[in-house]
Design a protein around this motif. Structure first.
Motif, PDB file in Angstrom:
ATOM      1  N   ALA A  75       1.150   5.043  -5.552  1.00  0.00           N
ATOM      2  CA  ALA A  75       1.509   5.548  -4.229  1.00  0.00           C
ATOM      3  C   ALA A  75       2.818   6.327  -4.271  1.00  0.00           C
ATOM      4  N   ALA A  76       3.784   5.847  -5.059  1.00  0.00           N
ATOM      5  CA  ALA A  76       5.066   6.560  -5.175  1.00  0.00           C
ATOM      6  C   ALA A  76       4.880   7.901  -5.862  1.00  0.00           C
ATOM      7  N   GLU A  77       4.032   7.948  -6.870  1.00  0.00           N
ATOM      8  CA  GLU A  77       3.774   9.202  -7.581  1.00  0.00           C
ATOM      9  C   GLU A  77       3.139  10.242  -6.672  1.00  0.00           C
ATOM     10  N   LEU A  78       2.270   9.811  -5.757  1.00  0.00           N
ATOM     11  CA  LEU A  78       1.565  10.729  -4.864  1.00  0.00           C
ATOM     12  C   LEU A  78       2.316  10.976  -3.558  1.00  0.00           C
ATOM     13  N   GLY A  79       3.455  10.313  -3.364  1.00  0.00           N
ATOM     14  CA  GLY A  79       4.221  10.532  -2.147  1.00  0.00           C
ATOM     15  C   GLY A  79       3.654   9.835  -0.932  1.00  0.00           C
ATOM     16  N   ASN A  80       2.969   8.725  -1.128  1.00  0.00           N
ATOM     17  CA  ASN A  80       2.340   7.996  -0.023  1.00  0.00           C
ATOM     18  C   ASN A  80       3.389   7.090   0.627  1.00  0.00           C
ATOM     19  N   THR A 116       5.895   2.055   2.811  1.00  0.00           N
ATOM     20  CA  THR A 116       6.715   1.493   3.884  1.00  0.00           C
ATOM     21  C   THR A 116       6.094   0.235   4.465  1.00  0.00           C
ATOM     22  N   VAL A 117       4.774   0.272   4.705  1.00  0.00           N
ATOM     23  CA  VAL A 117       4.088  -0.907   5.237  1.00  0.00           C
ATOM     24  C   VAL A 117       4.215  -2.078   4.275  1.00  0.00           C
ATOM     25  N   LEU A 158      -5.200  -0.552   8.782  1.00  0.00           N
ATOM     26  CA  LEU A 158      -6.021  -1.079   7.701  1.00  0.00           C
ATOM     27  C   LEU A 158      -5.141  -1.611   6.574  1.00  0.00           C
ATOM     28  N   VAL A 159      -4.105  -0.860   6.212  1.00  0.00           N
ATOM     29  CA  VAL A 159      -3.188  -1.317   5.165  1.00  0.00           C
ATOM     30  C   VAL A 159      -2.505  -2.614   5.580  1.00  0.00           C
ATOM     31  N   LYS A 160      -2.094  -2.692   6.831  1.00  0.00           N
ATOM     32  CA  LYS A 160      -1.430  -3.914   7.314  1.00  0.00           C
ATOM     33  C   LYS A 160      -2.348  -5.115   7.215  1.00  0.00           C
ATOM     34  N   PRO A 182       9.722  -7.213   1.145  1.00  0.00           N
ATOM     35  CA  PRO A 182      10.856  -6.376   0.713  1.00  0.00           C
ATOM     36  C   PRO A 182      11.172  -6.447  -0.774  1.00  0.00           C
ATOM     37  N   ASP A 183      10.750  -7.509  -1.460  1.00  0.00           N
ATOM     38  CA  ASP A 183      11.057  -7.632  -2.885  1.00  0.00           C
ATOM     39  C   ASP A 183      10.405  -6.540  -3.728  1.00  0.00           C
TER      40      ASP A 183
END
Length: 709
Positions: A409-414, A419-420, A379-381, A426-427
């Motif tokens: 997402a970084a705060e919650l460790g997702n 990664t997706v 779904l994310v993709k 990549p930027d």
């Protein structure tokens, strides 16, 4: 036509189950309600001034149930009947067809007013013989005292209380008898919220009751709404019973398109509550042309919040534009997914025991962890592929408003979510928030090691990103020196282990930053090490107290065991041979078990005493909490556990020696009971020991598998 008066969507600030069913909010003290406030109870109505006695008269016996004493009403005098006729002849009774009609008792309820030819005929015509039992009951259905004007309307719904209770309980036999003389009750408003019996039964999940009641109703009757605009199908959607919805929709195909409170469709209501089967069913029977763009985005957000990623995937595949659409709160589906780290938990991040369970085929099918994980990733993709096609201004706005989803997402460790996103764009590794912090800085602040480990996969760019400073001139090591958020601290049991994790985290971040940054001062003039010491003063004091208290308590137990086992070594069971001085039972196997167990208990308890003593006398510097003190505590607890177990083994061996084979039936149960202290200790203290061991094994933030490539 039913659809001619459909309400358009009015989502405002986003849908919630509270906004769709505001009548569910019960009011406990009706006497304290403000002027004009409605009673929102969906169940049994409550009013300080109304009771069932008011409705049925004092001669009706009511025992907390809807079952009435028909013998009591059989003695009703004819004068009561004449009074009832006089009342109804002067009152106009509206019918239950319009949305805002407040339906009261219809004159056709009563046998003296309603001839059989006037009642609407249905395929499920009640039995006339059953009606005879109700002839006395219906005469008492209206209060015969008090002002007629206003009071009849105020108490009219009370007359339907037996039907209301029957619908709540699912008693169709009672309801069928009730409809015998009151055919208007089939679609009458029986609650303060103007719900019909179908609303109540559907919400109470009574399938058979609903099936029978639908046979009495016309398709238009099924479309009746309550005070806030919800049809009975809305209640069926909330109940999650697909069969109930099927019965209604089979009779009226337009029901799924009739909107309820706040303009929400039954499909969206089912999605808000996470009823998967109901969602798929209503999704299949709701006409596509009746769903507007705002309906679909609200549905997409609802199914994502409920974890129904297969439905969300289907929506995105059929309507790709939903990927960048915003709901009533201004959020996109990507913002919602950023806040759901548990949706992306794969097998690699499961605990050891969870991996073992998941490896079993039968259990795996029940848990269904991996399919959900894969659906969420897909779904994310699909959503992200649509987002990256936006122009730069819209792309940046989506990432920033209403919240910075990447940093959420970084705060919650997702980590899988991030990664997706990075794989396709990549930027993102260079993006910073309003304070000049990258996702790796956010991971350091919130102790998200899985996110931080990604920094090892970007090569020399790591040094450039690690050099970023925030608005207060704090570098990455300064951020590691600050105290972790409470939700991350409580992962470990005890202040000592919490401080150890903080020290370990600081050391790992220290390896990433340049050596010169270790002594750099922030805007307040503090270096990372000074900041760490100041931020963790309280935790250091609590860790010292926790260590001393734990060591002191355990050392008392270890000392008692050492004393007892030392004495037992010189007072062996059975005594010694006077001529040789050797134990009498020396050649017994049970004596050998006693000797070995006694020796192990003594040695282990002595070792435990030394370990706990060294903890008590430690200097308690910050560095001691990293390895020295935790290792000593682990050794002390492990040896204490062994000493307790071997002490009980020595006790059981002594019983077998003394009692012999003749009284084995006594020795065996006692030996089994001797296992109770060992088990209790294991239950009470072993979790602490296992936590410390797992903490030492799992606290490393070293490089793991490559996630970005």
């Amino acid at each position: 036509m039913i659809l001619s008066n459909l309400t358009s969507p009015r989502y405002g600030n986003g849908l919630s189950i509270q906004s769709c069913f505001p009548e569910n909010k019960s009011i406990t003290n009706s006497s304290c309600k403000s002027s004009g406030e409605d009673d929102g109870s969906m169940g049994i109505v409550s009013d300080d001034d109304i009771s069932l006695k008011d409705a049925f008269g004092p001669s009706i016996l009511y025992h907390g149930n809807y079952e009435l004493s028909f013998n009591a009403v059989s003695n009703i005098q004819n004068s009561h009947l004449q009074q009832a006729q006089a009342i109804f002849s002067s009152i106009d009774f509206p019918e239950a067809k319009g949305y805002n009609d407040h339906v009261v008792l219809n004159p056709s309820i009563w046998p003296v007013h309603a001839a059989s030819s006037q009642r609407p005929s249905t395929a499920a015509e009640p039995n006339r013989e059953e009606a005879n039992d109700w002839e006395g009951f219906v005469h008492e259905m209206v209060p015969l005292s008090g002002a007629v004007s206003g009071e009849v309307e105020r108490k009219s719904f009370i007359a339907f209380a037996p039907l209301h209770l029957a619908a709540l309980k699912g008693d169709w036999d009672f309801a069928r008898k009730f409809f015998t003389w009151n055919r208007q009750a089939v679609c009458a408003r029986i609650t303060r919220n103007q719900e019909t019996a179908l609303h109540v039964a559907a919400g109470a999940r009574h399938t058979i009751f609903v099936q029978e009641l639908v046979n009495y109703m016309t398709p238009d009757d099924l479309a009746l709404r309550n005070k806030v605009g919800n049809t009975a199908l809305c209640f069926a959607a909330a109940s999650g019973i697909t069969k109930i919805a099927e019965v209604m929709v089979n009779k009226n195909k337009e029901l799924p398109s009739i909107r309820g409170s706040k303009g929400a469709t039954p499909l969206c209501m089912a999605a808000l509550l996470g009823h998967k089967e109901m969602v798929w069913y209503l999704y299949s029977v709701t006409k596509a042309e009746d769903l507007k763009e705002e309906d679909r985005i609200e549905l997409l957000v609802a199914v994502i919040n409920s974890g129904l990623y297969d439905v969300a995937l289907d929506l995105i595949q059929k309507h790709p534009g939903l990927a960048v659409a915003r709901d009533g709160n201004g959020e996109t589906a990507l913002h919602v997914l950023a806040r759901k780290p548990l949706a992306f938990v794969n097998r690699g991040r499961l605990q050891i025991w969870q991996r073992c369970i998941y490896s079993l085929p039968g259990i795996r099918a029940i848990l269904d962890i991996k399919p959900t994980h894969l659906q969420a990733l897909e779904l994310v993709k699909q959503i992200w592929k649509q987002v990256v096609l936006l122009d730069d201004s819209k792309f940046g706005e989506l990432l920033r408003k209403p919240s910075r989803l990447l940093f959420t997402a970084a705060e919650l460790g997702n980590v899988e979510f991030i990664t997706v996103l990075i794989r396709l764009y990549p930027d993102l590794i260079w993006k910073v928030d309003d304070h000049g912090r990258s996702i790796f800085h956010i991971a350091v602040v919130h102790r998200q090691e899985n996110i931080f480990n990604l920094i090892h996969e970007i090569g020399a760019h790591r040094d450039l990103i690690a050099a970023y400073k925030d608005e207060n001139n704090n570098n990455m090591l300064h951020l590691a020196g600050k105290l972790a958020p409470p939700d991350r601290l409580k992962i470990d049991s005890g202040a000592a282990l919490q401080l150890r994790r903080e020290l370990h985290w600081f050391k790992e971040v220290e390896k990433v930053v340049q050596p010169s940054y270790r002594e750099t001062k922030n805007s307040e003039g503090r270096t990372p090490h000074i900041l760490f010491s100041e931020e963790h003063k309280r935790l250091l004091r609590e860790g010292e107290k926790w260590m001393k208290d734990t060591a002191s308590s355990c050392m008392v137990v270890a000392t008692l065991i050492a004393t007892v086992m030392f004495a037992a070594a010189f007072t062996v069971p059975g005594g010694n041979n006077e001529s040789t001085g050797k134990p009498i039972f020396l050649h017994y196997k049970s004596f050998l078990v006693f000797a070995i167990s006694d020796a192990l208990a003594l040695f282990c308890s002595a070792t435990s005493i030394l370990m706990f003593l060294s903890i008590i006398t430690s200097r308690y510097a910050e560095e001691d909490f990293l390895h020295s003190l935790p290792n000593r505590l682990i050794t002390g607890l492990a040896t204490l556990f062994i000493s307790i177990a071997t002490m009980m083994a020595a006790f059981a061996a002594t019983l077998f020696i003394v009692l012999g084979d003749e009284f084995a039936w006594v020795a065996i149960p006692i030996a089994v009971v001797a296992c109770v202290p060992v088990t209790l200790f294991a239950l009470l203290q072993f979790p602490l020991l296992s936590d410390m061991i797992s903490h030492l094994c799992n606290s490393s933030t070293g490089r793991g598998n490559h996630l970005l490539y």
